[in-house]
Every structure is written in C-alpha cells, then in structure tokens.
Design a protein around this motif. Structure first.
Motif, PDB file in Angstrom:
ATOM      1  N   PRO A  31      36.750  90.682  16.957  1.00  0.00           N
ATOM      2  CA  PRO A  31      37.797  91.704  17.054  1.00  0.00           C
ATOM      3  C   PRO A  31      38.157  92.224  15.662  1.00  0.00           C
ATOM      4  CG  PRO A  31      38.736  89.527  17.333  1.00  0.00           C
ATOM      5  CD  PRO A  31      37.245  89.352  17.285  1.00  0.00           C
ATOM      6  N   PRO A  32      38.671  93.426  15.591  1.00  0.00           N
ATOM      7  CA  PRO A  32      39.053  93.958  14.279  1.00  0.00           C
ATOM      8  C   PRO A  32      40.190  93.141  13.688  1.00  0.00           C
ATOM      9  CG  PRO A  32      39.818  95.398  16.030  1.00  0.00           C
ATOM     10  CD  PRO A  32      38.943  94.361  16.675  1.00  0.00           C
ATOM     11  N   PRO A  33      40.227  93.033  12.367  1.00  0.00           N
ATOM     12  CA  PRO A  33      41.306  92.258  11.743  1.00  0.00           C
ATOM     13  C   PRO A  33      42.660  92.917  11.960  1.00  0.00           C
ATOM     14  CG  PRO A  33      40.013  93.387  10.087  1.00  0.00           C
ATOM     15  CD  PRO A  33      39.324  93.603  11.389  1.00  0.00           C
ATOM     16  N   THR A  34      43.678  92.111  12.019  1.00  0.00           N
ATOM     17  CA  THR A  34      45.035  92.616  12.204  1.00  0.00           C
ATOM     18  C   THR A  34      45.929  92.105  11.082  1.00  0.00           C
ATOM     19  OG1 THR A  34      45.579  90.748  13.630  1.00  0.00           O
ATOM     20  CG2 THR A  34      44.815  92.743  14.724  1.00  0.00           C
ATOM     21  N   HIS A  35      47.003  92.804  10.841  1.00  0.00           N
ATOM     22  CA  HIS A  35      48.010  92.434   9.840  1.00  0.00           C
ATOM     23  C   HIS A  35      47.405  92.240   8.446  1.00  0.00           C
ATOM     24  CE1 HIS A  35      50.702  92.036  13.205  1.00  0.00           C
ATOM     25  NE2 HIS A  35      49.914  91.141  13.757  1.00  0.00           N
ATOM     26  N   LEU A  36      46.515  93.165   8.059  1.00  0.00           N
ATOM     27  CA  LEU A  36      45.893  93.053   6.748  1.00  0.00           C
ATOM     28  C   LEU A  36      46.892  93.179   5.610  1.00  0.00           C
ATOM     29  CD1 LEU A  36      42.531  95.007   7.175  1.00  0.00           C
ATOM     30  CD2 LEU A  36      42.850  92.564   6.789  1.00  0.00           C
ATOM     31  N   HIS A  37      47.954  93.936   5.820  1.00  0.00           N
ATOM     32  CA  HIS A  37      48.952  94.103   4.759  1.00  0.00           C
ATOM     33  C   HIS A  37      49.652  92.782   4.418  1.00  0.00           C
ATOM     34  CE1 HIS A  37      51.118  94.597   8.535  1.00  0.00           C
ATOM     35  NE2 HIS A  37      52.203  94.210   7.904  1.00  0.00           N
ATOM     36  N   GLN A  38      49.537  91.772   5.281  1.00  0.00           N
ATOM     37  CA  GLN A  38      50.136  90.466   5.031  1.00  0.00           C
ATOM     38  C   GLN A  38      49.114  89.442   4.531  1.00  0.00           C
ATOM     39  OE1 GLN A  38      51.775  89.530   8.839  1.00  0.00           O
ATOM     40  NE2 GLN A  38      53.477  90.973   8.650  1.00  0.00           N
ATOM     41  N   ASN A  39      47.855  89.835   4.435  1.00  0.00           N
ATOM     42  CA  ASN A  39      46.786  88.918   4.060  1.00  0.00           C
ATOM     43  C   ASN A  39      46.674  88.839   2.539  1.00  0.00           C
ATOM     44  OD1 ASN A  39      43.991  88.126   3.342  1.00  0.00           O
ATOM     45  ND2 ASN A  39      43.775  87.976   5.563  1.00  0.00           N
ATOM     46  N   ALA A  44      44.916  90.775  -2.809  1.00  0.00           N
ATOM     47  CA  ALA A  44      44.247  90.511  -4.087  1.00  0.00           C
ATOM     48  C   ALA A  44      43.111  91.496  -4.318  1.00  0.00           C
ATOM     49  CB  ALA A  44      43.725  89.077  -4.111  1.00  0.00           C
ATOM     50  N   ALA A  45      42.394  91.848  -3.258  1.00  0.00           N
ATOM     51  CA  ALA A  45      41.296  92.816  -3.386  1.00  0.00           C
ATOM     52  C   ALA A  45      41.818  94.199  -3.750  1.00  0.00           C
ATOM     53  CB  ALA A  45      40.491  92.871  -2.094  1.00  0.00           C
ATOM     54  N   THR A  46      42.906  94.633  -3.118  1.00  0.00           N
ATOM     55  CA  THR A  46      43.454  95.954  -3.455  1.00  0.00           C
ATOM     56  C   THR A  46      44.034  95.970  -4.862  1.00  0.00           C
ATOM     57  OG1 THR A  46      45.547  95.416  -2.356  1.00  0.00           O
ATOM     58  CG2 THR A  46      43.905  96.611  -1.055  1.00  0.00           C
ATOM     59  N   ASN A  47      44.623  94.863  -5.298  1.00  0.00           N
ATOM     60  CA  ASN A  47      45.095  94.782  -6.682  1.00  0.00           C
ATOM     61  C   ASN A  47      43.927  94.840  -7.660  1.00  0.00           C
ATOM     62  OD1 ASN A  47      47.769  94.620  -5.929  1.00  0.00           O
ATOM     63  ND2 ASN A  47      47.787  92.384  -5.916  1.00  0.00           N
ATOM     64  N   ASN A  48      42.818  94.213  -7.295  1.00  0.00           N
ATOM     65  CA  ASN A  48      41.621  94.247  -8.132  1.00  0.00           C
ATOM     66  C   ASN A  48      41.058  95.665  -8.212  1.00  0.00           C
ATOM     67  OD1 ASN A  48      39.414  93.496  -9.656  1.00  0.00           O
ATOM     68  ND2 ASN A  48      38.297  92.612  -7.936  1.00  0.00           N
ATOM     69  N   ILE A  49      41.030  96.369  -7.091  1.00  0.00           N
ATOM     70  CA  ILE A  49      40.561  97.759  -7.088  1.00  0.00           C
ATOM     71  C   ILE A  49      41.434  98.605  -8.002  1.00  0.00           C
ATOM     72  CG2 ILE A  49      40.333  99.841  -5.668  1.00  0.00           C
ATOM     73  CD1 ILE A  49      39.589  97.981  -3.323  1.00  0.00           C
ATOM     74  N   ALA A  79      48.261 106.582  10.939  1.00  0.00           N
ATOM     75  CA  ALA A  79      47.750 107.250   9.740  1.00  0.00           C
ATOM     76  C   ALA A  79      48.862 107.465   8.721  1.00  0.00           C
ATOM     77  CB  ALA A  79      47.117 108.575  10.126  1.00  0.00           C
ATOM     78  N   GLU A  80      50.108 107.442   9.154  1.00  0.00           N
ATOM     79  CA  GLU A  80      51.227 107.638   8.238  1.00  0.00           C
ATOM     80  C   GLU A  80      51.480 106.404   7.365  1.00  0.00           C
ATOM     81  OE1 GLU A  80      51.903 108.214  11.723  1.00  0.00           O
ATOM     82  OE2 GLU A  80      51.208 110.262  11.441  1.00  0.00           O
ATOM     83  N   ASN A  81      50.953 105.252   7.773  1.00  0.00           N
ATOM     84  CA  ASN A  81      51.170 104.009   7.033  1.00  0.00           C
ATOM     85  C   ASN A  81      49.831 103.383   6.638  1.00  0.00           C
ATOM     86  OD1 ASN A  81      54.025 104.059   7.361  1.00  0.00           O
ATOM     87  ND2 ASN A  81      53.753 103.375   9.468  1.00  0.00           N
ATOM     88  N   PRO A  82      49.141 103.939   5.636  1.00  0.00           N
ATOM     89  CA  PRO A  82      47.870 103.351   5.232  1.00  0.00           C
ATOM     90  C   PRO A  82      48.070 102.005   4.556  1.00  0.00           C
ATOM     91  CG  PRO A  82      48.489 105.115   3.746  1.00  0.00           C
ATOM     92  CD  PRO A  82      49.499 105.098   4.862  1.00  0.00           C
ATOM     93  N   LEU A  83      47.031 101.191   4.569  1.00  0.00           N
ATOM     94  CA  LEU A  83      47.074  99.874   3.945  1.00  0.00           C
ATOM     95  C   LEU A  83      46.963  99.959   2.430  1.00  0.00           C
ATOM     96  CD1 LEU A  83      44.721  97.992   6.413  1.00  0.00           C
ATOM     97  CD2 LEU A  83      47.212  97.779   6.255  1.00  0.00           C
ATOM     98  N   PHE A  84      46.248 100.979   1.931  1.00  0.00           N
ATOM     99  CA  PHE A  84      46.027 101.126   0.494  1.00  0.00           C
ATOM    100  C   PHE A  84      45.762 102.596   0.185  1.00  0.00           C
ATOM    101  CE2 PHE A  84      42.950 101.416  -3.013  1.00  0.00           C
ATOM    102  CZ  PHE A  84      43.687 100.847  -4.039  1.00  0.00           C
ATOM    103  N   THR A  85      46.356 103.092  -0.881  1.00  0.00           N
ATOM    104  CA  THR A  85      46.059 104.436  -1.354  1.00  0.00           C
ATOM    105  C   THR A  85      45.946 104.409  -2.875  1.00  0.00           C
ATOM    106  OG1 THR A  85      48.404 104.992  -1.474  1.00  0.00           O
ATOM    107  CG2 THR A  85      47.242 105.640   0.522  1.00  0.00           C
ATOM    108  N   TYR A  86      45.058 105.231  -3.379  1.00  0.00           N
ATOM    109  CA  TYR A  86      44.913 105.394  -4.834  1.00  0.00           C
ATOM    110  C   TYR A  86      44.553 106.852  -5.067  1.00  0.00           C
ATOM    111  CZ  TYR A  86      43.626 104.538  -9.670  1.00  0.00           C
ATOM    112  OH  TYR A  86      43.566 104.545 -11.026  1.00  0.00           O
ATOM    113  N   TYR A  87      45.334 107.503  -5.893  1.00  0.00           N
ATOM    114  CA  TYR A  87      45.097 108.922  -6.213  1.00  0.00           C
ATOM    115  C   TYR A  87      44.897 109.063  -7.703  1.00  0.00           C
ATOM    116  CZ  TYR A  87      47.050 109.649  -1.594  1.00  0.00           C
ATOM    117  OH  TYR A  87      47.304 109.595  -0.247  1.00  0.00           O
TER     118      TYR A  87
END
Length: 87
Positions: A31-39, A44-49, A79-87
């Motif tokens: 199944p697709p992962p859930t609650h990624l914003h709490q993982n 750590a991966a988004t901070n690394n990016i 779509a209004e609440n993305p998990l990660f954004t970088y501009y």
C-alpha cells in the motif's frame, strides 16, 4: 523459415513467462505510505535535499535567469498541502 518460426515461438514463450511472473510494486501487498510528514526518515531526506540545493546554488543572485520548483505530494492528502516544496 523453420528457424524464423522457432525464433518467434521462443519470443512468444518468453513474453508469456514474463507476463506470468509480473510483480507490480503498487498493489494490495504494497500500500502507499501514509503520514509521511510525521516520518523521521522522510523529514531527514527533505532536509538533505534542501541543504544540498542551498549549498549547490549561488546565493549572490547570479542565476537570476533560471528558475525551478520541486514539490512532493501524497495521494492521501490534498494538493493544497504538499509534503515538500522548494522554489
């Protein structure tokens, strides 16, 4: 001609075996992962990016003719609440 027929037969057999052994990554078993914003690993991966991109891009404004955006979203959220954004 017999060689061509044998070759076609082997190709069809290989295709049938490949279809029979098809194992999708997405489905009831995975199944697709859930609650990624709490993982913690995802965070750590988004901070690394973010830190990698900040270090790679000049901060003095010399690339003012280039733009890009990165957005990671979940299928469970909106779509209004993305998990990660970088501009």
């Amino acid at each position: 001609m017999a060689m061509l027929e044998s070759l076609l037969g082997y190709m069809l057999l290989g295709t049938a075996l490949a279809i029979d052994n098809y194992c999708p990554f997405y489905g009831p078993q995975y199944p697709p992962p859930t609650h990624l914003h709490q993982n913690s690993i995802f965070n750590a991966a988004t901070n690394n990016i973010t830190s990698t991109l900040n270090a790679a891009l000049p901060s003095d404004g010399t690339i003012n003719t280039t733009s890009f955006a990165i957005q990671i979203f979940s299928t469970e959220g909106s779509a209004e609440n993305p998990l990660f954004t970088y501009y």
